[in-house]
Design an enzyme around this catalytic site. Structure first.
Site, PDB file in Angstrom:
ATOM      1  N   TRP A 201      72.946 -16.338 -34.612  1.00 10.87           N
ATOM      2  CA  TRP A 201      73.996 -15.368 -34.268  1.00 10.87           C
ATOM      3  C   TRP A 201      73.525 -13.965 -34.677  1.00 10.87           C
ATOM      4  O   TRP A 201      72.999 -13.791 -35.791  1.00 10.87           O
ATOM      5  CB  TRP A 201      75.279 -15.769 -35.008  1.00 10.87           C
ATOM      6  N   ASP A 282      77.674 -22.319 -41.697  1.00 10.94           N
ATOM      7  CA  ASP A 282      78.566 -21.385 -41.024  1.00 10.94           C
ATOM      8  C   ASP A 282      79.366 -22.226 -40.022  1.00 10.94           C
ATOM      9  O   ASP A 282      78.793 -22.762 -39.069  1.00 10.94           O
ATOM     10  CB  ASP A 282      77.735 -20.313 -40.308  1.00 10.94           C
ATOM     11  N   LYS A 318      88.111 -18.469 -33.309  1.00  7.61           N
ATOM     12  CA  LYS A 318      88.018 -19.175 -32.024  1.00  7.61           C
ATOM     13  C   LYS A 318      89.028 -20.313 -31.943  1.00  7.61           C
ATOM     14  O   LYS A 318      89.762 -20.433 -30.965  1.00  7.61           O
ATOM     15  CB  LYS A 318      86.627 -19.770 -31.817  1.00  7.61           C
TER      16      LYS A 318
HETATM   17  C1  LMR Z   1      80.055 -14.006 -30.849  1.00  5.10           C
HETATM   18  O1  LMR Z   1      79.011 -14.497 -31.283  1.00  5.10           O
HETATM   19  O2  LMR Z   1      80.163 -13.551 -29.700  1.00  5.10           O
HETATM   20  C2  LMR Z   1      81.269 -13.955 -31.718  1.00  5.10           C
HETATM   21  O3  LMR Z   1      81.032 -14.623 -32.922  1.00  5.10           O
HETATM   22  C3  LMR Z   1      81.808 -12.604 -31.897  1.00  5.10           C
HETATM   23  C4  LMR Z   1      81.015 -11.772 -32.851  1.00  5.10           C
HETATM   24  O4  LMR Z   1      81.598 -11.255 -33.795  1.00  5.10           O
HETATM   25  O5  LMR Z   1      79.810 -11.602 -32.661  1.00  5.10           O
END
Ligand code: LMR
Length: 473
Positions: A201, A282, A318
């Site tokens: 991420w 996470d 989410k």
């Molecule tokens: C995403 O990965 O799109 C979400 O978790 C929103 C974010 O805060 O990045």
């Protein structure tokens, strides 16, 4: 500062006199401090009738601060808003939308909010009727929330809960909870490294960088198969210094949507235990990935059952659609209740100077939904509905790709992925073509959020992907 100096020339005579006196007395030090503030090349002296004064020519001391690039995920939504093409599609940020591509407020959230109003738990009650204790939450957050969130994650009958071996602190959703844990690592495990999957991420690296926690990557994604590089993952975790932290996505890996199988999770746990590493989960999609809260927590529970001490960051953005409430938690499972109490006290100590204490509204919604058998069951149904809609557009996208692409390319990896994202394997230039030619907004790593896709748009998206994949190198 510049304005303050200029207004000096226009004050009334008496005021101006005393100010002038003051100004004369402090002229030397005042001027030098002003020049210090403005920078010598930022100021010049001008003569007025009664005194000379320094006037700012360029007012900013921030000229060396460059423009930050847009956020790789949230910046996509800004670009999307500016596009006027009617075919535009926002598959950037991971946020659930309905089949009409509208944001969705869960019915259980509306019900919980109504209950909160009825019970006077809401902010709408007059301030004078509020118990003083309600004005601020304790640093660790709402007790009812902390209780249900840990039970939801580990299972209410889990021994770690019964033996009070979990330090749970309410956090500012997933990001804030990860950040708090990162601060704890920085303070109590100096020099320890966090291993992060490649890719991960977009915000993980920022979080550890800002907390000054060193990190390195372990292999995760295999571009050849658009699947898991399991051998690479295991050998990188083995090669890391003993006692490292291993950041793992509890379910629905972001951005790839590729999760280890239960057998692979067992092997990952073996290696982590062998190396005395500390798992750091996470969990941003519990229940939202498979539709089952228990199944999506199974990776975490597997490690807990082995008696491993670990961290888990949770988010309700989410699965309860509480994106803007910033509600989540950090849980630290410890070997003893005594250690858990000490860890919790230090998490609170870290939270206090960062943001003092967390907001209450989202915590109350979660506490009401998870704490009420009726709402809890309705939540599970709504979650299954959302996860089901995502699965059905995943299937439809795959069918459309197969129908349109006659090259023989195998698109089945899309069906093997889980959760709200699909990692398309498109390169940066191919994703740029998706946006510039097809008005499909997505992150540059090739991730698309299926939660922002409708069945009606699947064919259009398949055309865009086939074109970008075959015609852009
Ligand atoms: C995403 O990965 O799109 C979400 O978790 C929103 C974010 O805060 O990045």
């Amino acid at each position: 500062m510049a304005l303050a100096m200029l207004s000096l020339a226009s004050v009334s005579p008496s005021a101006s006199l005393s100010l002038q006196e003051n100004f004369k007395t402090n002229w030397k030090s005042g001027t030098s401090s002003l020049i210090n503030f403005l920078g010598s090349d930022f100021s010049k002296t001008k003569s007025y009738t009664r005194t000379s004064m320094t006037v700012a020519v360029k007012v900013s001391r921030f000229n060396d601060i460059t423009m930050a690039p847009p956020d790789p995920i949230l910046g996509v939504s800004e670009a999307f808003k500016a596009d006027t093409n009617e075919m535009k599609l926002n598959l950037g940020v991971g946020a659930y939308r309905t089949e009409d591509l509208q944001p969705y407020v869960l019915n259980v959230v509306k019900k919980a909010e109504n209950l909160m109003l009825e019970r006077g738990e809401n902010k709408e009650i007059p301030y004078h009727l509020l118990d003083l204790n309600v004005l601020y939450l304790p640093i660790e957050g709402l007790a009812a929330f902390n209780k249900v969130t840990a039970e939801l994650l580990f299972g209410a009958d889990n021994t770690v809960i019964q033996q009070q071996r979990v330090a749970t602190v309410q956090g500012l959703s997933g990001t804030g909870s990860l950040r708090l844990a990162a601060a704890l690592i920085e303070r109590y495990f100096p020099g320890a490294k966090v291993l992060i999957s490649s890719p991960t991420w977009g915000n993980h690296k920022n979080i550890f960088n800002d907390a000054r926690v060193p990190w390195s990557e372990y292999r995760y994604y295999d571009p050849k198969t658009v699947g898991l590089d399991f051998d690479g993952m295991i050998s990188d975790i083995k090669a890391a210094p003993d006692g490292s932290f291993v950041l793992l996505h509890g379910c629905a890996h972001n951005p790839t949507g590729i999760d280890p199988t239960p057998e692979q999770w067992e092997k990952i746990a073996d290696v982590i235990q062998e190396k005395s590493h500390i798992p750091f989960f996470d969990v941003a999609y519990q229940g939202f990935a498979s539709g089952s809260l228990d199944e999506d927590a199974s990776s975490v529970r597997l490690f807990v059952a082995r008696g491993v001490e670990l961290f888990v960051a949770q988010s309700y953005s989410k699965n309860l659609g509480l994106y803007a409430e910033r509600i989540g938690a950090i849980n630290v499972v410890c070997a003893s209740s005594d250690a858990a109490a000490r860890v919790k006290s230090q998490l609170k100590r870290l939270a206090r100077p960062m943001y003092s204490n967390p907001p209450i509204h989202g915590a109350r919604i979660v506490a009401n939904v998870v704490g009420s058998p009726e709402l809890f069951n309705q939540w599970k149904e709504e979650m299954e509905m959302m996860a089901g809609r995502i699965r059905s557009v995943r299937q439809k996208l795959y069918d459309s790709l197969c129908a349109k692409d006659k090259s023989g390319k195998d698109w089945s990896f899309i069906l093997k992925q889980i959760g709200m994202f699909s990692f398309t394997g498109l390169s940066k230039t191919q994703t740029e073509n998706m946006t510039s030619k097809w008005h499909v907004y997505m992150t540059k790593d090739g991730r698309i959020s299926l939660a922002g896709l409708s069945s009606a748009k699947c064919e259009y998206l398949a055309d865009a992907i086939v074109d970008s994949y075959h015609n852009v190198k």
